[in-house]
Motif scaffolding. Structure first.
Motif, mmCIF file in Angstrom:
data_model
loop_
_atom_site.group_PDB
_atom_site.id
_atom_site.type_symbol
_atom_site.label_atom_id
_atom_site.label_comp_id
_atom_site.label_asym_id
_atom_site.label_seq_id
_atom_site.Cartn_x
_atom_site.Cartn_y
_atom_site.Cartn_z
ATOM 1 N N MET A 1 26.023 59.802 81.834
ATOM 2 C CA MET A 1 26.264 61.239 81.701
ATOM 3 C C MET A 1 26.381 61.864 83.085
ATOM 4 O O MET A 1 25.606 61.514 83.988
ATOM 5 C CB MET A 1 25.112 61.856 80.905
ATOM 6 N N LYS A 2 27.359 62.779 83.231
ATOM 7 C CA LYS A 2 27.583 63.357 84.557
ATOM 8 C C LYS A 2 26.407 64.245 84.991
ATOM 9 O O LYS A 2 25.796 64.956 84.199
ATOM 10 C CB LYS A 2 28.870 64.192 84.578
ATOM 11 N N GLY A 3 26.142 64.182 86.303
ATOM 12 C CA GLY A 3 25.023 64.916 86.876
ATOM 13 C C GLY A 3 25.104 66.420 86.662
ATOM 14 O O GLY A 3 24.065 67.092 86.597
ATOM 15 N N ILE A 4 26.329 66.942 86.521
ATOM 16 C CA ILE A 4 26.472 68.397 86.321
ATOM 17 C C ILE A 4 25.691 68.860 85.081
ATOM 18 O O ILE A 4 25.109 69.953 85.068
ATOM 19 C CB ILE A 4 27.982 68.789 86.206
ATOM 20 N N ILE A 5 25.620 68.004 84.061
ATOM 21 C CA ILE A 5 24.868 68.364 82.849
ATOM 22 C C ILE A 5 23.372 68.442 83.188
ATOM 23 O O ILE A 5 22.669 69.361 82.767
ATOM 24 C CB ILE A 5 25.131 67.331 81.718
ATOM 25 N N PHE A 6 22.900 67.490 83.986
ATOM 26 C CA PHE A 6 21.486 67.492 84.384
ATOM 27 C C PHE A 6 21.171 68.701 85.274
ATOM 28 O O PHE A 6 20.167 69.385 85.073
ATOM 29 C CB PHE A 6 21.137 66.205 85.151
ATOM 30 N N THR A 7 22.051 68.944 86.267
ATOM 31 C CA THR A 7 21.734 70.024 87.222
ATOM 32 C C THR A 7 21.754 71.372 86.498
ATOM 33 O O THR A 7 20.916 72.232 86.768
ATOM 34 C CB THR A 7 22.697 70.022 88.436
ATOM 35 N N GLU A 8 22.690 71.521 85.555
ATOM 36 C CA GLU A 8 22.740 72.790 84.810
ATOM 37 C C GLU A 8 21.531 72.937 83.882
ATOM 38 O O GLU A 8 20.986 74.024 83.720
ATOM 39 C CB GLU A 8 24.045 72.894 84.006
ATOM 40 N N PHE A 9 21.135 71.829 83.260
ATOM 41 C CA PHE A 9 19.968 71.879 82.372
ATOM 42 C C PHE A 9 18.723 72.271 83.176
ATOM 43 O O PHE A 9 17.966 73.170 82.787
ATOM 44 C CB PHE A 9 19.764 70.536 81.671
ATOM 45 N N LEU A 10 18.536 71.614 84.316
ATOM 46 C CA LEU A 10 17.336 71.881 85.114
ATOM 47 C C LEU A 10 17.363 73.299 85.694
ATOM 48 O O LEU A 10 16.317 73.945 85.810
ATOM 49 C CB LEU A 10 17.175 70.821 86.213
ATOM 50 N N ALA A 11 18.572 73.793 86.003
ATOM 51 C CA ALA A 11 18.681 75.174 86.510
ATOM 52 C C ALA A 11 18.263 76.165 85.421
ATOM 53 O O ALA A 11 17.551 77.146 85.693
ATOM 54 C CB ALA A 11 20.111 75.454 86.963
ATOM 55 N N MET A 12 18.674 75.882 84.189
ATOM 56 C CA MET A 12 18.286 76.776 83.089
ATOM 57 C C MET A 12 16.769 76.756 82.890
ATOM 58 O O MET A 12 16.130 77.805 82.728
ATOM 59 C CB MET A 12 18.985 76.368 81.788
ATOM 60 N N ILE A 13 16.186 75.557 82.942
ATOM 61 C CA ILE A 13 14.738 75.441 82.762
ATOM 62 C C ILE A 13 14.005 76.169 83.891
ATOM 63 O O ILE A 13 13.050 76.915 83.653
ATOM 64 C CB ILE A 13 14.306 73.948 82.721
ATOM 65 N N GLU A 14 14.484 75.976 85.123
ATOM 66 C CA GLU A 14 13.816 76.627 86.256
ATOM 67 C C GLU A 14 13.825 78.146 86.078
ATOM 68 O O GLU A 14 12.836 78.827 86.357
ATOM 69 C CB GLU A 14 14.488 76.240 87.582
ATOM 70 N N ASN A 15 14.957 78.643 85.570
ATOM 71 C CA ASN A 15 15.073 80.069 85.278
ATOM 72 C C ASN A 15 14.019 80.550 84.294
ATOM 73 O O ASN A 15 13.492 81.646 84.393
ATOM 74 C CB ASN A 15 16.439 80.322 84.636
ATOM 75 N N GLU A 16 13.732 79.689 83.310
ATOM 76 C CA GLU A 16 12.798 80.084 82.250
ATOM 77 C C GLU A 16 11.341 79.940 82.673
ATOM 78 O O GLU A 16 10.516 80.760 82.321
ATOM 79 C CB GLU A 16 13.026 79.241 80.980
ATOM 80 N N VAL A 17 11.048 78.843 83.413
ATOM 81 C CA VAL A 17 9.626 78.537 83.658
ATOM 82 C C VAL A 17 9.213 78.596 85.122
ATOM 83 O O VAL A 17 8.028 78.522 85.429
ATOM 84 C CB VAL A 17 9.243 77.145 83.081
ATOM 85 N N GLY A 18 10.202 78.674 86.035
ATOM 86 C CA GLY A 18 9.882 78.691 87.471
ATOM 87 C C GLY A 18 9.815 77.286 88.042
ATOM 88 O O GLY A 18 9.715 76.294 87.306
ATOM 89 N N LEU A 19 9.828 77.229 89.370
ATOM 90 C CA LEU A 19 9.954 75.955 90.071
ATOM 91 C C LEU A 19 8.739 75.039 89.863
ATOM 92 O O LEU A 19 8.874 73.828 89.701
ATOM 93 C CB LEU A 19 10.176 76.235 91.568
ATOM 94 N N ILE A 20 7.539 75.623 89.819
ATOM 95 C CA ILE A 20 6.327 74.796 89.747
ATOM 96 C C ILE A 20 6.256 74.058 88.416
ATOM 97 O O ILE A 20 6.056 72.839 88.357
ATOM 98 C CB ILE A 20 5.078 75.675 89.986
ATOM 99 N N GLU A 21 6.504 74.812 87.329
ATOM 100 C CA GLU A 21 6.523 74.208 85.989
ATOM 101 C C GLU A 21 7.656 73.191 85.873
ATOM 102 O O GLU A 21 7.522 72.152 85.231
ATOM 103 C CB GLU A 21 6.745 75.304 84.929
#
Ligand code: HEM
Length: 178
Positions: A1-21
């Motif tokens: 699976m292309k990394g763009i899917i991972f980077t976008e998923f993690l960016a969305m999560i970071e938005n929701e929970v912050g960097l530490i979480e």
């Protein structure tokens, strides 16, 4: 699976929970590369499933709901990142019909090792589209969200009926009415 899917998923999560979480969750997922992804890299899609399971628990949200939300956000991001792929379609049906014939083939020109699903589309009448999703990765929850994001992008309303044609979910039928 292309990394763009991972980077976008993690960016969305970071938005929701912050960097530490985010970092705590990545650690919990115990990934082979420690959760470092580049947009152009290619990774095992099971790593994404591990991240989904971890953050589904941490966010107290069912995995299918988390993936659907991600799909919806991802469509908007694709529109920003790959604007030139969007000029051919003026409405949601045109876009959905062109995933198989245009969008995903363009994705594969850009990333030859991309693994995209297949979509068979049939216009039943002016307002009704049948879409059959097929993929060994069975990521139809992602497709749900992308379809939703597509209608949001074109500011159109719609209703959708979804039917799993196989138990594993590698073949799914959508009846979409606008
Ligand atoms: C409503 C429209 C779309 C739907 C329903 C859709 C559906 C999907 C699904 C479900 C996957 C996951 C892989 C699988 O199921 O086998 C996928 C992968 C992908 N799609 Fe689409 N897609 C759409 C539009 C787009 C657009 C507009 C772009 C970018 C311009 C795009 C780029 C990608 C990329 C980069 C992947 C990952 C390929 C890989 O991991 O190797 N898709 N698509």
């Amino acid at each position: 699976m292309k990394g763009i899917i991972f980077t976008e998923f993690l960016a969305m999560i970071e938005n929701e929970v912050g960097l530490i979480e985010l970092e705590a969750g990545i650690e919990e997922a115990n990934l082979p590369n420690g959760g470092a992804y580049t947009a152009v890299g290619t990774y095992d899609h099971h790593e994404l499933f591990s991240l989904i399971m971890v953050f589904s628990k941490r966010l107290n949200m069912p995995p299918n709901e988390l993936v659907r939300r991600f799909g919806k956000a991802a469509f908007g991001r694709f529109a920003e990142l790959y604007g030139n792929f969007f000029s051919h379609a003026n409405n949601a049906f045109d876009m959905l019909i062109s995933i198989e014939s245009y969008i995903h083939p363009e994705v594969r020109k850009l990333y030859p090792d991309a693994q995209v699903p297949h979509f068979k589309s049939t216009l039943i009448d002016h307002n009704t589209l049948e879409l059959i999703y097929e993929s060994p990765r069975a990521m139809h929850d992602l497709a749900d969200g992308l379809i939703e994001g597509c209608f949001e992008h074109y500011k159109e309303s719609f209703t959708m009926k979804k039917e799993l044609l196989t138990e594993q979910g590698n073949q799914v039928k959508y009846i979409i009415t606008k």
